[in-house]
Scaffold this motif. Structure first.
Motif, PDB file in Angstrom:
ATOM      1  N   ILE A  20       0.833  -1.205   0.000  1.00  0.00           N
ATOM      2  CA  ILE A  20       0.000   0.000   0.000  1.00  0.00           C
ATOM      3  C   ILE A  20       0.867   1.255   0.000  1.00  0.00           C
ATOM      4  O   ILE A  20       0.611   2.207  -0.750  1.00  0.00           O
ATOM      5  N   TYR A  28      -1.122   7.328   3.772  1.00  0.00           N
ATOM      6  CA  TYR A  28      -2.388   6.925   3.153  1.00  0.00           C
ATOM      7  C   TYR A  28      -3.310   6.326   4.216  1.00  0.00           C
ATOM      8  O   TYR A  28      -2.867   5.648   5.146  1.00  0.00           O
ATOM      9  N   LEU A  30      -5.337   3.845   4.499  1.00  0.00           N
ATOM     10  CA  LEU A  30      -5.357   2.418   4.799  1.00  0.00           C
ATOM     11  C   LEU A  30      -4.155   1.972   5.624  1.00  0.00           C
ATOM     12  O   LEU A  30      -4.117   0.838   6.103  1.00  0.00           O
ATOM     13  N   ASN A  87     -11.245  -0.068  -3.111  1.00  0.00           N
ATOM     14  CA  ASN A  87      -9.778  -0.001  -3.108  1.00  0.00           C
ATOM     15  C   ASN A  87      -9.096  -1.102  -3.900  1.00  0.00           C
ATOM     16  O   ASN A  87      -8.062  -1.627  -3.504  1.00  0.00           O
ATOM     17  N   MET A  89      -6.590  -2.684  -6.219  1.00  0.00           N
ATOM     18  CA  MET A  89      -5.258  -2.229  -6.631  1.00  0.00           C
ATOM     19  C   MET A  89      -4.415  -3.437  -7.031  1.00  0.00           C
ATOM     20  O   MET A  89      -4.405  -4.455  -6.335  1.00  0.00           O
ATOM     21  N   TYR A 119     -14.773   4.190  -8.190  1.00  0.00           N
ATOM     22  CA  TYR A 119     -13.733   3.521  -8.954  1.00  0.00           C
ATOM     23  C   TYR A 119     -13.112   4.493  -9.973  1.00  0.00           C
ATOM     24  O   TYR A 119     -13.736   5.453 -10.413  1.00  0.00           O
TER      25      TYR A 119
END
Length: 238
Positions: A20, A28, A30, A87, A89, A119
């Motif tokens: 991440i 960030y 998260l 999320n 990724m 999105y």
């Protein structure tokens, strides 16, 4: 399940956080433990062994993920398990091989109803190619400019009374800290008005608003004849 797509567990967290940070930055959202635990583990509808997230893992390295936000959805009178995909990724070196598509397909197996919001354009292409997803268009939003002096009161002090902010003499408006069991009775009365919607019961509303680790929400009941007639959740941003 395809053997390199797995449910996230504690032993994968360190590798996931490295991934991440590489994709975003060290601050960030998260990467904030309290937020991550709240969103992907403490959700009252989380039925996964640990975290509601699918990851792509190879030789101990996380190469992609799809966050899941389980919920209960009312669909034409029937309550169904629903999954909000968040999320998505994929590592740059792995893009173009259909791994995003595989993640979405594997995640979809866990829920009879699936949806996603927020999105990007690259992700939109994946959903369009899958063929069994429908773009519902842009979300409509309304903005009203409020009285600046009243907003200062909302920002600068805890609200003990809605009247103190609005100047209203309506004693039916009550400020509450958490939703109680009465909100379930209220929801049972009104949910027939909404053919397709999330079930807004006590456990969902408290998790979503009262227990949010980063955002401060103000919650109001409108009570008449000793019954809830409506509620509002308000968040002020500068």
């Amino acid at each position: 399940m395809i053997d390199f797509i797995k449910n996230l567990i504690e032993e994968n967290l360190s590798s996931l956080k490295k991934f991440i940070e590489k994709q975003f930055h060290k601050n960030y959202v998260l990467l904030k433990d309290d937020f991550f635990e709240w969103q992907y583990k403490n959700n009252p509808y989380n039925n996964y062994p640990e975290y509601a997230m699918k990851i792509i893992e190879s030789k101990g390295e996380v190469l992609g993920y799809n966050g899941l936000i389980p919920a209960s959805m009312k669909v034409f009178g029937e309550d169904l398990a629903a999954g909000n995909f968040a999320n998505l990724m994929i590592d740059e070196k792995c893009r173009g091989f259909g791994l995003g598509t595989l993640l979405i397909k594997e995640s979809s197996k866990d829920f009879p109803v699936c949806y996603t919001t927020g999105y990007g354009l690259d992700t939109k292409v994946i959903y369009e190619k899958l063929g069994n997803w429908t773009d519902m268009g842009a979300l409509r939003r309304f903005i009203r400019i409020l009285n600046p002096e009243k907003i200062k009161k909302l920002i600068n002090k805890e609200i003990s009374s809605w009247n103190a902010v609005t100047g209203s003499d309506d004693e039916n408006l009550k400020v509450i800290d958490r939703f109680d069991q009465d909100i379930d009775k209220f929801w049972e009365k009104i949910k027939s008005k909404y053919p397709i919607t999330l079930n807004r019961n006590q456990k969902y509303l408290n998790w979503r608003y009262a227990d949010h680790p980063m955002l401060k929400y103000q919650i109001f009941y409108y009570i008449a004849q000793s019954e809830i007639k409506g509620y509002a959740v308000v968040r002020i941003e500068e």
